[in-house]
Every structure is written in structure tokens, then in C-alpha cells.
Enzyme design. Structure first.
Site, PDB file in Angstrom:
ATOM      1  N   PHE A 114       0.843  -1.191   0.000  1.00  0.00           N
ATOM      2  CA  PHE A 114       0.000   0.000   0.000  1.00  0.00           C
ATOM      3  C   PHE A 114       0.877   1.239   0.000  1.00  0.00           C
ATOM      4  O   PHE A 114       1.866   1.311   0.720  1.00  0.00           O
ATOM      5  CB  PHE A 114      -0.906   0.031   1.245  1.00  0.00           C
ATOM      6  CG  PHE A 114      -1.875  -1.108   1.291  1.00  0.00           C
ATOM      7  CD1 PHE A 114      -3.087  -1.027   0.634  1.00  0.00           C
ATOM      8  CD2 PHE A 114      -1.562  -2.258   1.990  1.00  0.00           C
ATOM      9  CE1 PHE A 114      -3.981  -2.087   0.676  1.00  0.00           C
ATOM     10  CE2 PHE A 114      -2.448  -3.321   2.043  1.00  0.00           C
ATOM     11  CZ  PHE A 114      -3.657  -3.235   1.379  1.00  0.00           C
ATOM     12  N   ILE A 171       2.418  -7.509   4.792  1.00  0.00           N
ATOM     13  CA  ILE A 171       1.906  -6.232   4.326  1.00  0.00           C
ATOM     14  C   ILE A 171       3.105  -5.304   4.157  1.00  0.00           C
ATOM     15  O   ILE A 171       3.994  -5.275   5.009  1.00  0.00           O
ATOM     16  CB  ILE A 171       0.935  -5.598   5.349  1.00  0.00           C
ATOM     17  CG1 ILE A 171      -0.135  -6.590   5.805  1.00  0.00           C
ATOM     18  CG2 ILE A 171       0.354  -4.299   4.819  1.00  0.00           C
ATOM     19  CD1 ILE A 171      -1.114  -7.005   4.761  1.00  0.00           C
ATOM     20  N   GLU A 172       3.112  -4.544   3.093  1.00  0.00           N
ATOM     21  CA  GLU A 172       4.135  -3.516   2.879  1.00  0.00           C
ATOM     22  C   GLU A 172       3.440  -2.164   2.803  1.00  0.00           C
ATOM     23  O   GLU A 172       2.396  -2.036   2.172  1.00  0.00           O
ATOM     24  CB  GLU A 172       4.892  -3.750   1.570  1.00  0.00           C
ATOM     25  CG  GLU A 172       5.839  -2.613   1.211  1.00  0.00           C
ATOM     26  CD  GLU A 172       6.418  -2.716  -0.196  1.00  0.00           C
ATOM     27  OE1 GLU A 172       7.180  -1.816  -0.568  1.00  0.00           O
ATOM     28  OE2 GLU A 172       6.102  -3.679  -0.927  1.00  0.00           O
ATOM     29  N   ILE A 173       4.021  -1.178   3.454  1.00  0.00           N
ATOM     30  CA  ILE A 173       3.594   0.211   3.314  1.00  0.00           C
ATOM     31  C   ILE A 173       4.803   0.941   2.742  1.00  0.00           C
ATOM     32  O   ILE A 173       5.923   0.777   3.230  1.00  0.00           O
ATOM     33  CB  ILE A 173       3.203   0.847   4.666  1.00  0.00           C
ATOM     34  CG1 ILE A 173       2.183  -0.017   5.415  1.00  0.00           C
ATOM     35  CG2 ILE A 173       2.699   2.267   4.454  1.00  0.00           C
ATOM     36  CD1 ILE A 173       0.816  -0.106   4.801  1.00  0.00           C
TER      37      ILE A 173
END
Length: 172
Positions: A86, A130-132
Site C-alpha cells: 500500500f 503487508i508492505e507500506i
């Protein structure tokens, strides 16, 4: 109809990802309260436990595992593992909020030609990564067809060492 090589299936967008969960309720809580997804109506004809969520232009379909004990939860945060990413506006704010929530994360910085991208990686309740990031700092440049065929990291490093991507990991 003319064959479209760049979009042979005439796809228009990513609709959703499905994730098998040990606890749909725990995953709803995570995706709603950490990532800002909103639960949406799921078709009643689906005769198994699950939930649908929507946010940031994508759906997440949570599916209750038929045998939660067999799901092997990943504990090591490995940026090279499967993940969904994201885009964010403030990496500093994301770091602060994840720390306040007690979520373990790993930071990484990618540099390409003097342009930097910061990435934070962490897991959902079942170990899905999850990657930000602020990945829109790097422009998307289409590769020539010949380059696509030879685009392994090994080939790029051997052919064009000045364009290597430099990675550094900073842990909290």
C-alpha cells in the site's frame, strides 16, 4: 478482434485478493483497524465462513480455514516474501502508528539513481506480509521487449552494474 499482446485478457483492474485465515474475526479487526478497510456485504449464497472488506480501491476476501491448526504462521519478516503493498503519504506517521499498536515491523530503503523509496513490512494475524511504502517516488518506466526477457537480477548486475538497486534494512 485484434490480438492485444500487452493485455491479452483485456483486464481492467485488480478486484480482490483472498486470504485463508485462522480466525476471520481477528483478521477483520486487523484489516479494519490497522489498514482502514471496511466490511462490505458478502453474497448469502456463499456457504462457508468468511468476510469481504473493501478499501484503497481493492477488495480483501477473508476465508475461514477449515483446519486452522495447519496454517503455519510466519514470524520472520522477510521483505522478499509474498506480500501486498500500500502506498502512504507519511512513512514517519506509519512507523509511529505501527509502534503504538505494538506491531513488529522492518524498514527497508531502496535507492535507484538518487531516488529513494522507503518500505515498512509487517504481518497480518496469520503471517501474510503487508508492505507500506512511498513507491510512487520511482517512476514506472516500461522495459523494451528484449530487456524483459533478460531482466533477471543477475543479468542486470552483470550487464549494467551502475543501475543496481541498493537495499539496506533498518530495524526498530
Amino acid at each position: 478482434m485484434k490480438d492485444n499482446k500487452s493485455n491479452p485478457l483485456q483486464l481492467s483492474s485488480l478486484n480482490h485478493i483472498s486470504l485463508v485465515c485462522t480466525s476471520v474475526e481477528e483478521s477483520i479487526n486487523f484489516y479494519q483497524n490497522v489498514l482502514g478497510f471496511v466490511p462490505v456485504r458478502r453474497p448469502g449464497s456463499l456457504n462457508f465462513d468468511g468476510a469481504w472488506l473493501f478499501g484503497h480501491g481493492i477488495g480483501i476476501h477473508l476465508l475461514q480455514s477449515e483446519d486452522p491448526e495447519i496454517i503455519r504462521k510466519k514470524t520472520v519478516i522477510n521483505p522478499k516474501d509474498n506480500h501486498i503493498s500500500f502506498q502512504c503519504e507519511s512513512m514517519t506517521m506509519v512507523e509511529k502508528r505501527l509502534t503504538e499498536m505494538g506491531i513488529d515491523w522492518v524498514r527497508q530503503r531502496v535507492e535507484e539513481g538518487g531516488i529513494y523509496v522507503d518500505q515498512l513490512f509487517f504481518h497480518d494475524p496469520d503471517g501474510f506480509m503487508i508492505e507500506i511504502c512511498n513507491c510512487d517516488n520511482i517512476p514506472m518506466v516500461p522495459l523494451a521487449e528484449e530487456m524483459v526477457r533478460s531482466c533477471s537480477r543477475l543479468n542486470l548486475v552483470q550487464q549494467q552494474p551502475q543501475q543496481q538497486i541498493k537495499l539496506s534494512v533498518v530495524q526498530p
